[in-house]
Design an enzyme around this catalytic site. Structure first.
Site, PDB file in Angstrom:
ATOM      1  N   SER A 184       0.830  -1.215   0.000  1.00 45.08           N
ATOM      2  CA  SER A 184       0.000   0.000   0.000  1.00 45.08           C
ATOM      3  C   SER A 184       0.866   1.267   0.000  1.00 45.08           C
ATOM      4  O   SER A 184       0.476   2.283  -0.589  1.00 45.08           O
ATOM      5  CB  SER A 184      -0.977   0.008   1.178  1.00 45.08           C
ATOM      6  OG  SER A 184      -0.310   0.202   2.402  1.00 45.08           O
ATOM      7  N   ASN A 185       2.028   1.215   0.620  1.00 48.52           N
ATOM      8  CA  ASN A 185       2.932   2.379   0.563  1.00 48.52           C
ATOM      9  C   ASN A 185       3.507   2.559  -0.841  1.00 48.52           C
ATOM     10  O   ASN A 185       3.682   3.686  -1.301  1.00 48.52           O
ATOM     11  CB  ASN A 185       4.054   2.247   1.597  1.00 48.52           C
ATOM     12  CG  ASN A 185       3.604   2.698   2.977  1.00 48.52           C
ATOM     13  OD1 ASN A 185       3.358   3.885   3.203  1.00 48.52           O
ATOM     14  ND2 ASN A 185       3.447   1.743   3.893  1.00 48.52           N
ATOM     15  N   HIS A 215       8.835   3.680   8.562  1.00 52.18           N
ATOM     16  CA  HIS A 215       8.697   2.838   9.754  1.00 52.18           C
ATOM     17  C   HIS A 215       7.423   3.262  10.494  1.00 52.18           C
ATOM     18  O   HIS A 215       7.187   4.457  10.679  1.00 52.18           O
ATOM     19  CB  HIS A 215       9.923   2.988  10.659  1.00 52.18           C
ATOM     20  CG  HIS A 215       9.864   2.102  11.862  1.00 52.18           C
ATOM     21  ND1 HIS A 215      10.116   0.746  11.792  1.00 52.18           N
ATOM     22  CD2 HIS A 215       9.542   2.365  13.148  1.00 52.18           C
ATOM     23  CE1 HIS A 215       9.957   0.218  13.000  1.00 52.18           C
ATOM     24  NE2 HIS A 215       9.611   1.173  13.835  1.00 52.18           N
ATOM     25  N   ASP A 239      16.581   0.791  12.014  1.00 50.84           N
ATOM     26  CA  ASP A 239      15.607   1.813  12.412  1.00 50.84           C
ATOM     27  C   ASP A 239      16.240   3.049  13.054  1.00 50.84           C
ATOM     28  O   ASP A 239      15.602   3.765  13.825  1.00 50.84           O
ATOM     29  CB  ASP A 239      14.518   1.227  13.319  1.00 50.84           C
ATOM     30  CG  ASP A 239      13.644   0.242  12.573  1.00 50.84           C
ATOM     31  OD1 ASP A 239      13.573   0.348  11.332  1.00 50.84           O
ATOM     32  OD2 ASP A 239      13.055  -0.632  13.206  1.00 50.84           O
TER      33      ASP A 239
HETATM   34  C1  GAR Z   1       3.871  -0.631   6.760  1.00 47.38           C
HETATM   35  O1  GAR Z   1       3.106  -0.388   7.916  1.00 47.38           O
HETATM   36  C2  GAR Z   1       5.318  -0.235   6.984  1.00 47.38           C
HETATM   37  O2  GAR Z   1       5.487   0.895   7.781  1.00 47.38           O
HETATM   38  C3  GAR Z   1       5.844  -1.461   7.686  1.00 47.38           C
HETATM   39  O3  GAR Z   1       5.252  -2.526   6.995  1.00 47.38           O
HETATM   40  C4  GAR Z   1       3.979  -2.130   6.501  1.00 47.38           C
HETATM   41  C5  GAR Z   1       3.893  -2.438   5.025  1.00 47.38           C
HETATM   42  O4  GAR Z   1       2.641  -2.154   4.489  1.00 47.38           O
HETATM   43  N1  GAR Z   1       7.268  -1.499   7.642  1.00 47.38           N
HETATM   44  C6  GAR Z   1       8.018  -1.875   8.673  1.00 47.38           C
HETATM   45  O5  GAR Z   1       7.556  -2.268   9.719  1.00 47.38           O
HETATM   46  C7  GAR Z   1       9.511  -1.798   8.425  1.00 47.38           C
HETATM   47  N2  GAR Z   1      10.228  -1.951   9.645  1.00 47.38           N
HETATM   48  P1  GAR Z   1       2.439  -2.016   2.927  1.00 47.38           P
HETATM   49  O6  GAR Z   1       3.061  -3.268   2.300  1.00 47.38           O
HETATM   50  O7  GAR Z   1       0.961  -1.979   2.732  1.00 47.38           O
HETATM   51  O8  GAR Z   1       3.125  -0.779   2.458  1.00 47.38           O
END
Ligand code: GAR
Length: 212
Positions: free
Chosen positions: A14-15, A110, A146
């Protein structure tokens, strides 16, 4: 000059989608030149293929050591010749060689207000700690997990009856704003990185708050 952006994912993507949408809507001098996932089943990979992006798997399970995976990932990244690598939900810890190779052009999102809640299960730990703000951090990646210079942070309130899921959803909405903001600034050359600190050249606010 157009910035070649390579996006690394592990899951739903989603990001990645938020980033692509922002790049299109704002006419950034940038193009997404590829998406790489360490998980073959990542939903974001399928989405990327449907969008016509070069989408590729470097499966960490296929490698005997972290070093071997890192080397293969680095080779796959280099083949796309990126100017900027974005970790958009990439859930593997990257080794020093990889991080140093892309130093100052490696951005991560993060799901916490760093340096609070580094690592995993950020929302569960925020609820257990009883904090009243949660949020997301876009930062340049350094060799320590991080850590790394913060580009922008977005805070959201923690509500009395939040569950891990409801808080994660609220933070995710903030991630979708703060990651494109940070990447947009980077590709437009609006960021200055000095002595481990990031400032915006025109003084734009690097602190966001989404009360809803
Ligand atoms: C997001 O919440 C991102 O911040 C987290 O994984 C998720 C991915 O969502 N990343 C971490 O925790 C990295 N340490 P997405 O695949 O829908 O973008």
């Amino acid at each position: 000059m157009s910035t070649r952006i390579l996006v690394l994912i592990s899951g739903r993507g989603s990001n990645l989608a938020a980033l692509v949408e922002a790049a299109r809507a704002n006419g950034w001098p940038a193009e997404v030149v590829g998406v790489i996932s360490n998980r073959p089943q990542a939903a974001g990979l399928q989405w990327a293929r449907e969008q016509g992006f070069h989408a590729q798997v470097v499966d960490h399970q296929a490698f005997a050591s972290r070093e071997a995976f890192d080397a293969a990932l680095l080779a796959a990244c280099q083949a796309r010749q990126p100017d900027l690598v974005v970790l958009a939900g990439f859930m593997r810890v990257l080794g020093e060689a990889f991080v140093r190779h892309y130093e100052s052009r490696l951005i991560n999102i993060h799901p916490s207000l760093l340096p609070a809640f580094m690592g995993l299960h950020t929302h569960r730990r925020a609820l257990q700690a009883g904090v009243k703000f949660a949020g997301a951090t876009a930062h340049y990646v350094s060799v320590t997990l991080d850590h790394g210079p913060v580009i922008a942070q977005a805070a959201v309130p923690v509500r009395a009856h939040d569950t891990e899921h409801s808080l994660a959803q609220r933070v995710l909405q903030a991630e979708h704003r703060v990651l494109p903001l940070a990447v947009g600034w980077h590709v437009k050359g609006e960021l200055q990185l000095q002595d481990g600190l990031v400032s915006h050249r025109q003084g734009a606010s690097q602190a966001l708050y989404f009360p809803d």
